[in-house]
Design a protein around this motif. Sequence first.
Motif, mmCIF file in Angstrom:
data_model
loop_
_atom_site.group_PDB
_atom_site.id
_atom_site.type_symbol
_atom_site.label_atom_id
_atom_site.label_comp_id
_atom_site.label_asym_id
_atom_site.label_seq_id
_atom_site.Cartn_x
_atom_site.Cartn_y
_atom_site.Cartn_z
ATOM 1 N N UNK A 109 0.833 -1.207 0.000
ATOM 2 C CA UNK A 109 0.000 0.000 0.000
ATOM 3 C C UNK A 109 0.869 1.258 0.000
ATOM 4 N N UNK A 110 1.673 1.415 -1.044
ATOM 5 C CA UNK A 110 2.572 2.575 -1.162
ATOM 6 C C UNK A 110 3.259 2.864 0.167
ATOM 7 N N UNK A 111 3.833 1.839 0.763
ATOM 8 C CA UNK A 111 4.401 1.960 2.110
ATOM 9 C C UNK A 111 5.920 2.087 2.036
ATOM 10 N N UNK A 112 6.414 3.223 2.492
ATOM 11 C CA UNK A 112 7.839 3.496 2.455
ATOM 12 C C UNK A 112 8.579 2.697 3.528
ATOM 13 N N UNK A 128 9.250 -0.662 -5.671
ATOM 14 C CA UNK A 128 9.029 0.589 -6.389
ATOM 15 C C UNK A 128 9.869 1.679 -5.736
ATOM 16 N N UNK A 129 10.609 2.456 -6.542
ATOM 17 C CA UNK A 129 11.426 3.557 -6.044
ATOM 18 C C UNK A 129 10.666 4.865 -6.215
ATOM 19 N N UNK A 130 10.269 5.460 -5.107
ATOM 20 C CA UNK A 130 9.527 6.717 -5.153
ATOM 21 C C UNK A 130 10.317 7.803 -4.437
ATOM 22 N N UNK A 160 1.542 9.301 7.651
ATOM 23 C CA UNK A 160 2.474 9.027 6.559
ATOM 24 C C UNK A 160 3.840 9.637 6.850
ATOM 25 N N UNK A 161 4.867 9.123 6.181
ATOM 26 C CA UNK A 161 6.201 9.707 6.327
ATOM 27 C C UNK A 161 6.262 11.095 5.706
#
Length: 270
Positions: A109-112, A128-130, A160-161
């Motif tokens: 879930x788009x989790x850094x 994935x590199x965001x 969120x971060x």
Amino acid sequence: MRKKTFFSYLVLVLAFIGLTGCKTNNVADLDILETSKSSNEIIWGVKNDTRLFGLMDIPSREVKGFDIDIAKAITEKLLGRDGRATFVEVTSKTRIPLLKNGNIDAIIATMTITEERKEQVDFSEVYFDAGQSLLVEKGSPITSVEDLDETTTALVVKGSTSAVNIREASPNARILELENYAEAFTALQAGQGDAMTTDNAILLGMASENSNYELVGGTFTEEPYGIAINKGQENFLDAVNAALREMHEDGTYDEIFDKWFPDDDSGKVD
């Protein structure tokens, strides 16, 4: 008589404690890889409000996106073509508690990946590199994170971060925290903030919804995404990593990536 009654009650209490002590304390303590194979199902925590990664498609009532397709591919690698990938909606605030309680098997879930989160969960290899960026209305005087000051308001999602990072990058800016990305983008369009900030991949999805908005200033952080798995689930973690490596080798990863990001490969993991 009263002593006898109390003694009988004490025996019952001790017996109950003994019985419950023999049971598993939490479903999260079970071997997820084995239970998934037995049930032929993996339960994934995903976003339902994040365009390109996990967004609810109203007509079909199905959540769709890059994270969803990666989860489906991993499920097939681990359980075969008949394996079921079940999706449970999570937010930045609820995803770790749901995982720790055993309500879901993994979070995609788009989790850094961060050191702080590593204290609570384990992460797969990066898929994935965001990087964090800014979304503003076209023509805005804000062109980079340096332009945010005490006269401007940045919109972020709670838990969120991004909220932590923007406070470090622009300590004088006003910060308004919203429950999810949809609310934050709505607030931006309503003029409640001057810029929205989160990972560039998420912002690209929003900009594709409304051509009046654009990303500015490039990225000012590195935000690698990983799949979060509960502590003590090394077998499941190893299996997920093996599936990801196999997807890179057989072209499955590239196929999924190009489907959702045909014009931008900046987040692709080699």
